[in-house]
Design a protein around this motif. Structure first.
Motif, PDB file in Angstrom:
ATOM      1  N   UNK A 132      29.820  18.043  -9.692  1.00 51.22           N
ATOM      2  CA  UNK A 132      28.613  17.547 -10.336  1.00 51.22           C
ATOM      3  C   UNK A 132      27.657  18.725 -10.449  1.00 51.22           C
ATOM      4  N   UNK A 133      27.385  19.129 -11.676  1.00 44.89           N
ATOM      5  CA  UNK A 133      26.539  20.296 -11.899  1.00 44.89           C
ATOM      6  C   UNK A 133      25.115  20.034 -11.430  1.00 44.89           C
ATOM      7  N   UNK A 134      24.387  21.103 -11.154  1.00 44.49           N
ATOM      8  CA  UNK A 134      22.998  20.973 -10.736  1.00 44.49           C
ATOM      9  C   UNK A 134      22.202  20.199 -11.774  1.00 44.49           C
ATOM     10  N   UNK A 135      21.440  19.226 -11.311  1.00 42.81           N
ATOM     11  CA  UNK A 135      20.644  18.397 -12.215  1.00 42.81           C
ATOM     12  C   UNK A 135      19.495  17.764 -11.438  1.00 42.81           C
ATOM     13  N   UNK A 136      18.544  17.222 -12.163  1.00 44.06           N
ATOM     14  CA  UNK A 136      17.470  16.417 -11.583  1.00 44.06           C
ATOM     15  C   UNK A 136      17.706  14.959 -11.928  1.00 44.06           C
ATOM     16  N   UNK A 137      17.326  14.060 -11.031  1.00 39.54           N
ATOM     17  CA  UNK A 137      17.300  12.637 -11.378  1.00 39.54           C
ATOM     18  C   UNK A 137      15.929  12.369 -11.999  1.00 39.54           C
TER      19      UNK A 137
END
Length: 217
Positions: A132-137
């Protein structure tokens, strides 16, 4: 209010602010719920099967997903969003099991967020090599509520960064039953999961699972 499924015996023994203000690592916090979760996952997947969604850019996600609760997170060519209806079945998402609600609320409370009411639970099922690539919720409308992330099955390496994608990340080994919570000043921090290694867990087989509880509205 229904009686709790399990007595609270945590005795405030978990790590708060481990990764900065608004964060907590609750090691093994979900273990007492594991049998209930396993049975609930089978029922949820029967009503809303796991699927590999497509990102707005047209890429197939390596992680298989489904949802339960009033709102489910989805992605397709139209974008990232929440919806009451499962686009694959045309039906409402399965109701969130009582065990899920209790686990999410107790985890949030232990981390310092006592008023958390989850509206949806995104369920990720990983294949070996999936990540799961770096991301913001950030698809939620309410950022005052925390994110509660429950790890199940095989171990994984959780990445936790800062408010910018370029910020340095911390590698956090998580094992079956661990719960991570982040909210308040940490609510929009970037996070992800490194590629998963092969293995077999006695309850959950070769698929690591993650339950992410959110308040969307």
């Amino acid at each position: 209010m229904a009686a709790p499924l399990f007595e609270d015996d945590s005795k405030n023994a978990y790590s708060r602010d481990y990764l900065g203000p608004g964060t907590a690592i609750l090691e093994g916090f979900a273990l007492k719920y594991e049998a209930l979760i396993q049975n609930a996952l089978l029922e949820i997947a029967d009503q809303a099967p796991f699927r590999h969604m497509t990102t707005p850019g047209g890429f197939r996600m390596s992680v298989a997903t489904t949802n339960c609760g009033a709102l489910g997170w989805i992605t397709d060519r139209k974008g990232y969003r929440y919806d009451f209806v499962d686009p694959d079945t045309g039906s409402l998402w399965p109701a969130m099991p009582a065990s899920f609600v209790e686990l999410a609320q107790r985890s949030a409370s232990e981390a310092g967020f006592p008023d958390f009411v989850p509206e949806g639970c995104l369920i990720n099922r990983y294949e070996p090599g999936a990540k799961l690539s770096l991301h913001q919720d950030k698809d939620e409308l309410d950022f005052t509520a925390p994110i509660v992330s429950v790890s199940l099955g095989l171990p994984a390496i959780f990445l936790f960064g800062g408010d910018q994608r370029s910020d340095k990340t911390v590698h956090i080994p998580v094992v079956h039953g661990d719960v991570l919570v982040w909210g308040g000043p940490a609510r929009k921090r970037y996070h992800g999961v490194l590629p998963l290694k092969k293995g077999v867990h006695p309850l959950f087989g070769g698929h690591p699972y993650n339950l992410t509880f959110r308040k969307a509205r």
